[in-house]
Design a protein around this motif. Sequence first.
Motif, PDB file in Angstrom:
ATOM      1  N   GLU A   1       0.832  -1.187   0.000  1.00  0.00           N
ATOM      2  CA  GLU A   1       0.000   0.000   0.000  1.00  0.00           C
ATOM      3  C   GLU A   1       0.875   1.247   0.000  1.00  0.00           C
ATOM      4  O   GLU A   1       1.937   1.279   0.617  1.00  0.00           O
ATOM      5  N   ASN A   2       0.406   2.277  -0.702  1.00  0.00           N
ATOM      6  CA  ASN A   2       1.107   3.547  -0.630  1.00  0.00           C
ATOM      7  C   ASN A   2       1.101   4.066   0.799  1.00  0.00           C
ATOM      8  O   ASN A   2       0.156   3.838   1.557  1.00  0.00           O
ATOM      9  N   ILE A   3       2.149   4.785   1.141  1.00  0.00           N
ATOM     10  CA  ILE A   3       2.228   5.385   2.470  1.00  0.00           C
ATOM     11  C   ILE A   3       1.159   6.458   2.612  1.00  0.00           C
ATOM     12  O   ILE A   3       0.488   6.572   3.636  1.00  0.00           O
ATOM     13  N   ARG A   4       0.983   7.242   1.555  1.00  0.00           N
ATOM     14  CA  ARG A   4      -0.045   8.284   1.501  1.00  0.00           C
ATOM     15  C   ARG A   4      -0.651   8.264   0.115  1.00  0.00           C
ATOM     16  O   ARG A   4      -0.094   7.657  -0.794  1.00  0.00           O
ATOM     17  N   GLN A   5      -1.772   8.929  -0.049  1.00  0.00           N
ATOM     18  CA  GLN A   5      -2.492   8.845  -1.305  1.00  0.00           C
ATOM     19  C   GLN A   5      -2.687  10.229  -1.916  1.00  0.00           C
ATOM     20  O   GLN A   5      -3.102  11.168  -1.223  1.00  0.00           O
ATOM     21  N   HIS A   6      -2.377  10.368  -3.203  1.00  0.00           N
ATOM     22  CA  HIS A   6      -2.684  11.607  -3.902  1.00  0.00           C
ATOM     23  C   HIS A   6      -4.189  11.862  -3.914  1.00  0.00           C
ATOM     24  O   HIS A   6      -4.983  10.933  -4.044  1.00  0.00           O
ATOM     25  N   PHE A   7      -4.544  13.118  -3.813  1.00  0.00           N
ATOM     26  CA  PHE A   7      -5.933  13.527  -3.967  1.00  0.00           C
ATOM     27  C   PHE A   7      -6.239  13.637  -5.465  1.00  0.00           C
ATOM     28  O   PHE A   7      -5.585  14.387  -6.183  1.00  0.00           O
ATOM     29  N   GLY A   8      -7.198  12.862  -5.941  1.00  0.00           N
ATOM     30  CA  GLY A   8      -7.636  12.995  -7.320  1.00  0.00           C
ATOM     31  C   GLY A   8      -6.831  12.167  -8.307  1.00  0.00           C
ATOM     32  O   GLY A   8      -5.979  11.351  -7.943  1.00  0.00           O
ATOM     33  N   ASP A   9      -7.125  12.411  -9.574  1.00  0.00           N
ATOM     34  CA  ASP A   9      -6.561  11.667 -10.691  1.00  0.00           C
ATOM     35  C   ASP A   9      -5.297  12.369 -11.177  1.00  0.00           C
ATOM     36  O   ASP A   9      -4.812  13.312 -10.551  1.00  0.00           O
ATOM     37  N   GLU A  10      -4.739  11.936 -12.324  1.00  0.00           N
ATOM     38  CA  GLU A  10      -3.631  12.661 -12.929  1.00  0.00           C
ATOM     39  C   GLU A  10      -4.080  14.082 -13.209  1.00  0.00           C
ATOM     40  O   GLU A  10      -5.221  14.326 -13.582  1.00  0.00           O
ATOM     41  N   ILE A  11      -3.171  15.030 -13.052  1.00  0.00           N
ATOM     42  CA  ILE A  11      -3.542  16.437 -13.102  1.00  0.00           C
ATOM     43  C   ILE A  11      -3.235  17.041 -14.474  1.00  0.00           C
ATOM     44  O   ILE A  11      -2.187  16.785 -15.071  1.00  0.00           O
ATOM     45  N   TYR A  12      -4.188  17.841 -14.955  1.00  0.00           N
ATOM     46  CA  TYR A  12      -4.057  18.494 -16.256  1.00  0.00           C
ATOM     47  C   TYR A  12      -4.408  19.975 -16.200  1.00  0.00           C
ATOM     48  O   TYR A  12      -3.783  20.789 -16.865  1.00  0.00           O
TER      49      TYR A  12
ATOM     50  N   ASP B   1      -6.642  24.141 -11.740  1.00  0.00           N
ATOM     51  CA  ASP B   1      -7.167  23.824 -10.406  1.00  0.00           C
ATOM     52  C   ASP B   1      -6.624  22.493  -9.898  1.00  0.00           C
ATOM     53  O   ASP B   1      -6.403  22.322  -8.698  1.00  0.00           O
ATOM     54  N   ASP B   2      -6.416  21.530 -10.812  1.00  0.00           N
ATOM     55  CA  ASP B   2      -5.840  20.243 -10.413  1.00  0.00           C
ATOM     56  C   ASP B   2      -4.420  20.433  -9.879  1.00  0.00           C
ATOM     57  O   ASP B   2      -4.047  19.870  -8.845  1.00  0.00           O
ATOM     58  N   TYR B   3      -3.609  21.205 -10.605  1.00  0.00           N
ATOM     59  CA  TYR B   3      -2.243  21.464 -10.155  1.00  0.00           C
ATOM     60  C   TYR B   3      -2.239  22.207  -8.829  1.00  0.00           C
ATOM     61  O   TYR B   3      -1.422  21.924  -7.940  1.00  0.00           O
ATOM     62  N   ARG B   4      -3.147  23.169  -8.675  1.00  0.00           N
ATOM     63  CA  ARG B   4      -3.212  23.913  -7.411  1.00  0.00           C
ATOM     64  C   ARG B   4      -3.503  22.974  -6.241  1.00  0.00           C
ATOM     65  O   ARG B   4      -2.893  23.087  -5.176  1.00  0.00           O
ATOM     66  N   ARG B   5      -4.439  22.050  -6.429  1.00  0.00           N
ATOM     67  CA  ARG B   5      -4.763  21.121  -5.349  1.00  0.00           C
ATOM     68  C   ARG B   5      -3.592  20.195  -5.037  1.00  0.00           C
ATOM     69  O   ARG B   5      -3.340  19.850  -3.877  1.00  0.00           O
ATOM     70  N   ARG B   6      -2.851  19.781  -6.085  1.00  0.00           N
ATOM     71  CA  ARG B   6      -1.718  18.887  -5.850  1.00  0.00           C
ATOM     72  C   ARG B   6      -0.625  19.618  -5.036  1.00  0.00           C
ATOM     73  O   ARG B   6      -0.058  19.053  -4.097  1.00  0.00           O
TER      74      ARG B   6
ATOM     75  N   ASP C   1      11.965  20.154 -12.554  1.00  0.00           N
ATOM     76  CA  ASP C   1      12.394  19.074 -13.430  1.00  0.00           C
ATOM     77  C   ASP C   1      11.179  18.666 -14.250  1.00  0.00           C
ATOM     78  O   ASP C   1      10.514  19.535 -14.809  1.00  0.00           O
ATOM     79  N   ASP C   2      10.831  17.398 -14.292  1.00  0.00           N
ATOM     80  CA  ASP C   2       9.740  16.993 -15.182  1.00  0.00           C
ATOM     81  C   ASP C   2       8.388  16.851 -14.491  1.00  0.00           C
ATOM     82  O   ASP C   2       7.358  17.246 -15.036  1.00  0.00           O
ATOM     83  N   HIS C   3       8.350  16.318 -13.262  1.00  0.00           N
ATOM     84  CA  HIS C   3       7.063  15.945 -12.680  1.00  0.00           C
ATOM     85  C   HIS C   3       6.203  17.143 -12.277  1.00  0.00           C
ATOM     86  O   HIS C   3       5.005  16.966 -12.025  1.00  0.00           O
ATOM     87  N   GLU C   4       6.779  18.339 -12.238  1.00  0.00           N
ATOM     88  CA  GLU C   4       5.940  19.521 -12.035  1.00  0.00           C
ATOM     89  C   GLU C   4       4.992  19.735 -13.212  1.00  0.00           C
ATOM     90  O   GLU C   4       4.012  20.479 -13.101  1.00  0.00           O
ATOM     91  N   THR C   5       5.274  19.081 -14.335  1.00  0.00           N
ATOM     92  CA  THR C   5       4.396  19.137 -15.506  1.00  0.00           C
ATOM     93  C   THR C   5       3.942  17.731 -15.886  1.00  0.00           C
ATOM     94  O   THR C   5       2.777  17.375 -15.732  1.00  0.00           O
ATOM     95  N   ASP C   6       4.866  16.914 -16.398  1.00  0.00           N
ATOM     96  CA  ASP C   6       4.562  15.534 -16.798  1.00  0.00           C
ATOM     97  C   ASP C   6       5.881  14.785 -16.910  1.00  0.00           C
ATOM     98  O   ASP C   6       6.900  15.366 -17.302  1.00  0.00           O
ATOM     99  N   ASN C   7       5.872  13.511 -16.607  1.00  0.00           N
ATOM    100  CA  ASN C   7       7.103  12.716 -16.601  1.00  0.00           C
ATOM    101  C   ASN C   7       7.851  12.825 -17.928  1.00  0.00           C
ATOM    102  O   ASN C   7       7.290  12.606 -19.008  1.00  0.00           O
TER     103      ASN C   7
END
Length: 528
Positions: free
Chosen positions: A208-219, A222-227, A251-257
Amino acid sequence: MSVLDRYALSRRRLLTAFGASAVTALSIPLESRAALAQAVFKTYPFQLGVASGDPSPDGFVIWTRLAPEPFEIGYGMPMAPVAVDWEVGDSPNFKTIVAKGTAIAPPELGHAVHVEVGGLQPGRDYWYRFTAGRDRSVAGRARTTPALGAALDRVRFAVAGCQNYETGYYTAYRRLAEDNPDFVFCYGDYIYEGRGSRITPNGGRPIENIRQHFGDEIYALDDYRRRYAQYKLDADLQAAHAAAPWFTVWDDHETDNNWVGDLDQDGTDPKLFNLRRQAAVQAYYENMPLRASSFPVGTSLQIYRRAAYGQLLNLNLLDTRQFRTDQPCNDKQSWCDAVTAPKAEVIGAMQEKWLMGGLTSSKATWNILAQQVMMMDLDRDPGPGVEVSSDSWAGYRIPRGRLLSKIRDAKVGNVVVLTGDEHQNFAGDLFVDGARHEGAPIASEFVITSISSGGDGNDQRDDFAKIQAANPILKFNNNQRGYAICDVTPKAFVTEFKVLDAVTRKDGKLSTRAKWALEAGKPGIFGA
């Protein structure tokens, strides 16, 4: 002209001019506060903490973002500008206030505040805080850089990044804050954009993940703000921000891998991907303590920049994503003809010219390249043939060789490269062709492991034991989580690799795994 009209006009002018000479971006006179939304919050508005960044000899940026309900639509804020008071003191108890004012938290920027404080003394600590309505933020510590050309005995700073929320706790940031560094260099991957999942692989067995992201992949914005909000709600990360000023790059993950330029890893139409880039760029600016000179324009953000610490070191912050050509070999660890593509770029011609101009004119003892992806030219699969990591500088043989050759030919001394991305610790030397490593090293590189990405790890992965044995340029490798402290004097540059025995629990024990050093004027690293 009404107060609101004057506010709108001055605000547009600030945005156009990027606030280059303003003490505070998006500022407003005290007498105009009546025109703004009155700050009355049902919930504490400073839940995302405070931060400082991009220090100079006379000041720094101080940052906060109002978000009483970080995951709700509108994050608990009125869709109107809100006044935020700020003050800077010369001691933790704020007995003497040396600067103060009122800034605007505009809805267009997610009610973020970036105040550029000036008029301070060089090379000393200050403390800052914010007030909105009846609520006051915690206090943060900032530190101005020394006077230009000052002779310094020491600079001590931290290097950190790669902080996947789902794979570990941020205990390393709590320990980093306790180290009380002069500044923090964050090399990127501040957030991870991916969809949350309930399990992650660990030695072939799902856990199991230690913690869980809120929501789906972000696009979307508002999604980025919540992340960002989810990450910034972490008390240990807030402590690290409040402890010292940060120099941040992405680097990359602030946008996409593994994105580069206008290309993502999935082959998305660049026109569509650029819409995502715009959202990511804006959210990054909103949540980092950046100056108005980095204000986003479309998909672009001015993130490569330079800072000086007296005669001791020059810090060159690079951008290895925005101006890069597509990764070779379909972005796989491999070798193909595209590795030696003559028109390939990593930092682009304009940034390379800027970098070399700064290096050749530098009078500092140490010249630092603070960047994202490994520059060491490692054969990643020892045996017949060669395999390189195509997302690293090794996958771009021509621009890599060109940059190192220019540094060598210009006789730029004491060049140190600081890197992240790998989720491991490395220390090694740099040559134009790492496989041949002819002559003296041109520079040395310290790659700093992740805060949490990759989970607990171990002392060394089996594959990297073989890689280190087959690559003489690589002197040290470790696969635990943590950060680094760089202790710099006129005589030596010492990197202390700090590691945790676990990040899957909050009480991970911190230790120093190794120290590697450079002696001024003598190329090549050695164990300290």
